[in-house]
Design a protein around this motif. Sequence first.
Motif, PDB file in Angstrom:
ATOM      1  N   PRO A 157       0.698  -1.129   0.023  1.00 15.56           N
ATOM      2  CA  PRO A 157      -0.036  -0.127   0.027  1.00 15.56           C
ATOM      3  C   PRO A 157       0.829   1.261   0.020  1.00 15.56           C
ATOM      4  CG  PRO A 157       0.130  -1.080   2.167  1.00 15.56           C
ATOM      5  CD  PRO A 157       0.909  -1.886   1.186  1.00 15.56           C
ATOM      6  N   ALA A 158       2.141   1.093   0.122  1.00 20.63           N
ATOM      7  CA  ALA A 158       3.008   2.440   0.453  1.00 20.63           C
ATOM      8  C   ALA A 158       2.710   3.465  -0.716  1.00 20.63           C
ATOM      9  CB  ALA A 158       4.356   2.066   0.794  1.00 20.63           C
ATOM     10  N   ARG A 159       3.222   2.864  -1.939  1.00 21.95           N
ATOM     11  CA  ARG A 159       3.099   3.555  -3.182  1.00 21.95           C
ATOM     12  C   ARG A 159       1.581   4.544  -3.308  1.00 21.95           C
ATOM     13  NH1 ARG A 159       3.387  -1.817  -6.842  1.00 21.95           N
ATOM     14  NH2 ARG A 159       4.931  -2.292  -4.858  1.00 21.95           N
ATOM     15  N   LEU A 160       0.587   3.575  -3.165  1.00 28.31           N
ATOM     16  CA  LEU A 160      -0.651   4.412  -3.263  1.00 28.31           C
ATOM     17  C   LEU A 160      -1.260   5.271  -2.118  1.00 28.31           C
ATOM     18  CD1 LEU A 160      -3.502   4.503  -4.482  1.00 28.31           C
ATOM     19  CD2 LEU A 160      -4.459   2.391  -3.062  1.00 28.31           C
ATOM     20  N   ARG A 161      -0.628   4.873  -0.942  1.00 25.65           N
ATOM     21  CA  ARG A 161      -0.825   5.731   0.325  1.00 25.65           C
ATOM     22  C   ARG A 161      -0.239   6.944  -0.098  1.00 25.65           C
ATOM     23  NH1 ARG A 161      -1.499   5.578   5.827  1.00 25.65           N
ATOM     24  NH2 ARG A 161      -0.243   6.764   6.837  1.00 25.65           N
ATOM     25  N   ILE A 162       1.208   7.046  -0.584  1.00 33.89           N
ATOM     26  CA  ILE A 162       1.913   8.218  -0.739  1.00 33.89           C
ATOM     27  C   ILE A 162       1.041   9.214  -1.974  1.00 33.89           C
ATOM     28  CG2 ILE A 162       3.983   9.508  -1.784  1.00 33.89           C
ATOM     29  CD1 ILE A 162       5.538   7.142  -0.641  1.00 33.89           C
ATOM     30  N   PHE A 163       0.468   8.640  -3.169  1.00 34.66           N
ATOM     31  CA  PHE A 163      -0.190   9.226  -3.902  1.00 34.66           C
ATOM     32  C   PHE A 163      -1.252   9.757  -3.370  1.00 34.66           C
ATOM     33  CE2 PHE A 163      -3.428   9.328  -7.181  1.00 34.66           C
ATOM     34  CZ  PHE A 163      -2.861   9.887  -8.453  1.00 34.66           C
ATOM     35  N   ILE A 164      -2.331   8.885  -2.754  1.00 31.73           N
ATOM     36  CA  ILE A 164      -3.401   9.513  -2.071  1.00 31.73           C
ATOM     37  C   ILE A 164      -3.281  10.675  -1.114  1.00 31.73           C
ATOM     38  CG2 ILE A 164      -4.762   7.689  -3.023  1.00 31.73           C
ATOM     39  CD1 ILE A 164      -5.078   6.664  -0.127  1.00 31.73           C
ATOM     40  N   LEU A 165      -2.399  10.511  -0.362  1.00 28.42           N
ATOM     41  CA  LEU A 165      -1.974  11.635   0.824  1.00 28.42           C
ATOM     42  C   LEU A 165      -1.414  12.888  -0.116  1.00 28.42           C
ATOM     43  CD1 LEU A 165      -0.423   9.709   3.670  1.00 28.42           C
ATOM     44  CD2 LEU A 165      -2.505  10.732   3.584  1.00 28.42           C
ATOM     45  N   THR A 166      -0.762  12.820  -1.005  1.00 23.49           N
ATOM     46  CA  THR A 166      -0.270  13.858  -1.629  1.00 23.49           C
ATOM     47  C   THR A 166      -1.569  14.490  -2.381  1.00 23.49           C
ATOM     48  OG1 THR A 166       1.756  13.074  -2.232  1.00 23.49           O
ATOM     49  CG2 THR A 166       1.160  14.966  -3.628  1.00 23.49           C
ATOM     50  N   LEU A 167      -2.541  13.734  -2.941  1.00 24.53           N
ATOM     51  CA  LEU A 167      -3.754  14.313  -3.577  1.00 24.53           C
ATOM     52  C   LEU A 167      -4.744  14.964  -2.363  1.00 24.53           C
ATOM     53  CD1 LEU A 167      -5.911  12.256  -6.250  1.00 24.53           C
ATOM     54  CD2 LEU A 167      -6.998  13.133  -4.252  1.00 24.53           C
ATOM     55  N   ALA A 168      -4.601  14.329  -1.240  1.00 26.96           N
ATOM     56  CA  ALA A 168      -5.453  15.032  -0.274  1.00 26.96           C
ATOM     57  C   ALA A 168      -4.991  16.330   0.376  1.00 26.96           C
ATOM     58  CB  ALA A 168      -5.440  13.782   0.918  1.00 26.96           C
TER      59      ALA A 168
END
Length: 464
Positions: A157-168
């Motif tokens: 999940p780390a790669r998806l987590r970084i993406f959506i947190l940046t998006l957030a």
Amino acid sequence: MTEGKPASPNTKRRTAGSSPELVSAILLLVVTAIAIVWTNSPFGSTYEEVWSTILAINLGPWQFAITLEHVVSDGLMAIFFFTVGLEVKRELSVGELTEKSRAIVPVAAAIAGLIVPAGIFLLLNAGTLAAHAWGAVISTDTAFLVGALILIRPQHPARLRIFILTLAVVDDIGALIVIALFYSDDLEAVPLLVAFVLLILVFLTRFLPPSVRGALYAMLGLGVWVCFDSAGVHPTLAGVAIALIIPVVTPRRADVEQVVERTRSFRQSPSSDYAVEVNRALRQSISINDRLQTAFRPWTGFVVLPLFALANAGVRLDAQTLSDAMTSRLTWGIVAGLVIGKLVGIVFVTAVLDRTGTGKLAPGLGLSRVAGGAMLCGIGFTISLLIVGIAIEDPELQNQARVGVLLASVLAFGLGWLLLSGLDHFRPTHPVGAKLNRPFDPERDHFVGPTDALRLASNSGHPR
């Protein structure tokens, strides 16, 4: 650095906070359920009575009165927005949003995730009394988003987590701008001018001795909040304004070495004086932005947001309300905006940028996983309910809007879970090998050993 090896310090900091974030999300769910049960219980009338309680301060002829609900929605939520502002400032200064190549895709996707939901909502509600509530569909609830990702536990999940947190983060910036521009009352010049002067003083506070900064930040922050409230600007934005002024710095090697020296002195001769010096050196070696985030994050996750949910999630779910909601353009506009609009906006722009080469996704992060994260971004709870309370005065319309927010959040979570779980089953991902996404930079990156070690190894004939 890709998944499988130590990533950036920022990534480590976020990953370390997974358990508290999960507990916070579960607590939000529990408190939301309590608010709904309370409102629909035989004692449901006490819900409005409690939150309508007036709190007043009298100083001679001057009086300040505010309801308990506004203490939470306008007062405590300023602390939440302060924490959000600190996170935004950090990301813009030293975090994921400092590198164009890494940030362009989630930034552009987040902007589309603001515009498309608002367009869908207005398409369904144009010309109605509820059209002004379009801001309720633009924001993602970061606390629920992170909690949902932890509950679902997708592979790697780390790669998806970084993406959506940046998006957030970008999503939060957009939501704050919308509240400032479209959900503030007629402005009053004098208190706004006073607030501007106080914000200048907040900026200058960084040059004072560390021992007095904390108290001064608190007093000036309270003054800015009162001035914003008097000026017609939504007072929660005072938290954002102050957070964006507070400086962000990366730890300096000299400060870290000073901590080591003082710790060594304490080890050789333990005393309270040395303990105080070590503690002071430790605090001063870390950016005040990081210290404040660490101090306020538990309060926002375990006190502010649950109280806000308790004060705002109480919607009467009787037969009449549900019947009205199921046929309401307002309800379905919110559901369509959050569930469909977020997904379409984020995925479409991500696909365009990735296919055209304008931006690139992180190694191992495919468009299908972005779609799963985009679906979870339809969980728009906190700011959605806040804007519903600001934009809509009719209690019946408020109930319909709240039903829409709750329904959209449940649908977004359920569909996101199904999508990510299905991907793990039918299209499993594999760990990405250790590989730098950008060249090593000794001025930015943390490292051990000589910076020219690779060249020395090549010259000596040893294997790399």
